[in-house]
Design a protein around this motif. Sequence first.
Motif, PDB file in Angstrom:
ATOM      1  N   ASN A  76       0.805  -1.212   0.000  1.00  0.00           N
ATOM      2  CA  ASN A  76       0.000   0.000   0.000  1.00  0.00           C
ATOM      3  C   ASN A  76       0.852   1.284   0.000  1.00  0.00           C
ATOM      4  O   ASN A  76       2.025   1.240  -0.339  1.00  0.00           O
ATOM      5  CB  ASN A  76      -1.058   0.002   1.091  1.00  0.00           C
ATOM      6  N   ARG A  77       0.213   2.410   0.354  1.00  0.00           N
ATOM      7  CA  ARG A  77       0.817   3.714   0.028  1.00  0.00           C
ATOM      8  C   ARG A  77       1.719   4.293   1.108  1.00  0.00           C
ATOM      9  O   ARG A  77       1.464   4.107   2.297  1.00  0.00           O
ATOM     10  CB  ARG A  77      -0.287   4.728  -0.269  1.00  0.00           C
ATOM     11  N   HIS A 176      -1.442  -9.885  -3.381  1.00  0.00           N
ATOM     12  CA  HIS A 176      -2.525  -9.110  -3.989  1.00  0.00           C
ATOM     13  C   HIS A 176      -3.457  -9.962  -4.853  1.00  0.00           C
ATOM     14  O   HIS A 176      -3.828  -9.568  -5.959  1.00  0.00           O
ATOM     15  CB  HIS A 176      -1.908  -7.973  -4.815  1.00  0.00           C
ATOM     16  N   ASP A 248     -11.613   0.691   0.102  1.00  0.00           N
ATOM     17  CA  ASP A 248     -10.181   0.617  -0.195  1.00  0.00           C
ATOM     18  C   ASP A 248      -9.466   1.137   1.047  1.00  0.00           C
ATOM     19  O   ASP A 248      -8.823   2.181   1.020  1.00  0.00           O
ATOM     20  CB  ASP A 248      -9.850   1.455  -1.440  1.00  0.00           C
ATOM     21  N   GLU A 314      -5.754  -7.843   1.806  1.00  0.00           N
ATOM     22  CA  GLU A 314      -4.289  -7.803   1.891  1.00  0.00           C
ATOM     23  C   GLU A 314      -3.867  -7.626   3.346  1.00  0.00           C
ATOM     24  O   GLU A 314      -4.037  -6.551   3.913  1.00  0.00           O
ATOM     25  CB  GLU A 314      -3.764  -6.643   1.044  1.00  0.00           C
TER      26      GLU A 314
HETATM   27  C1  BGC Z   1      -4.937  -0.383  -3.204  1.00  0.00           C
HETATM   28  C2  BGC Z   1      -5.791   0.261  -4.256  1.00  0.00           C
HETATM   29  C3  BGC Z   1      -5.185  -0.008  -5.596  1.00  0.00           C
HETATM   30  C4  BGC Z   1      -5.115  -1.506  -5.773  1.00  0.00           C
HETATM   31  C5  BGC Z   1      -4.553  -1.943  -7.092  1.00  0.00           C
HETATM   32  C6  BGC Z   1      -4.914  -1.853  -3.480  1.00  0.00           C
HETATM   33  O1  BGC Z   1      -4.120  -2.491  -2.533  1.00  0.00           O
HETATM   34  O2  BGC Z   1      -5.387  -0.110  -1.910  1.00  0.00           O
HETATM   35  O3  BGC Z   1      -5.943   1.634  -4.026  1.00  0.00           O
HETATM   36  O4  BGC Z   1      -5.908   0.573  -6.614  1.00  0.00           O
HETATM   37  O5  BGC Z   1      -4.354  -2.059  -4.749  1.00  0.00           O
HETATM   38  O6  BGC Z   1      -3.535  -1.181  -7.511  1.00  0.00           O
END
Ligand code: BGC
Length: 348
Positions: A76-77, A176, A248, A314
């Motif tokens: 994630n981010r 994922h 999300d 995830e």
């Molecule tokens: C994220 C999403 C993203 C996706 C696929 C997820 O784990 O939280 O925001 O778009 O992955 O890229």
Amino acid sequence: MKELFGRLADGTEIHRWSLENGGTRMKVLSYGGIVQCLETPDRHGRYANISLGFDRIEDYVTSSPYFGALIGRYGNRIGKGRFTLDGETHRLSADDGENSLHGGEAGFDKVVWEVEPFQRGTDVGLRLSHTSPDGEMGYPGTLTAQVTYTLTAEGDWRIDYAATTDKVTVVNLTNHVYWNLAGEGSGTIEHHELTIAAARFTPTDPGLIPTGELAPVTGTPFDFRAPKPIGRDLRTGHPQLLAAQGYDHNWVLEKGITAEPEAVATLRDPASGRTLRVATTEPGMQFYSGNFLDGTLVGPAGRAYRQGDALCLETQHYPDSPNHAHFPSTVLRPGETYRSTTVHSFPA
Ligand code: BGC
């Protein structure tokens, strides 16, 4: 069984391994450690592939939204693609606007893993290894990662992650897989029932970066403590759902970090009778309702994937932890070993 799946543009061979045990069948690629196919029986014993994917390597290289892939170095981010560790600021590869998502432009989903098959007692599996050089995608330290996929005699798919570093760094590995328990390409997952053992979640800003708050799920669409069809609250107009075009978000698992995997989520498809149970050692789980699938990708059975045609669960530490001191730490120091385990079971 090992076979040639395809070649990268530079000629590198990508192999596909097939595993079967306890009624579960899976196919795994050396590219990204991708689960390309995962088959389980429905209530009548009929098999279907319940994870989204492609049948050509080119599609994984150019167009995949991380279908079935290993995610690293950071699931994630990370906000603005930067963080400060022991007084030093690190700038990461930004692949999601100004933010860094799933390890940056060429994360663990885009590397060719070394794969060794094994058989141990009644278990079968694959040992995947990869060494990420110091500074790759902006992350400090040489990270030596080992991920073990095990299929047990009960048909469980277990993932054991381990990693070490030679410089202080951060790490947060996950997988994922996009689940559709009715079979990939069969339409929406809105009727799947989901349970998540979490009383709080981490709300995000418009860029999907946690604000830092741990918000209660009570009285919100984020309450999955009792089984709930995913579609039930999806159109309520909750500002957090509008910003993400659906779910999300990271759920704060009640059990916290545990030495052994503990049950945290159950996904059930009433139509096929298939169930997925997730147990983990991790303190968080991202539930992503396939919001950005937009009908432009076609799966191996020739069916297009549209919004909500799959979901991801995830297991992870929370997104952007390096920038939130009160979140469980994702710091890994030389001499320590990062460990994480997640078990997916498919009870009949
Ligand atoms: C994220 C999403 C993203 C996706 C696929 C997820 O784990 O939280 O925001 O778009 O992955 O890229």
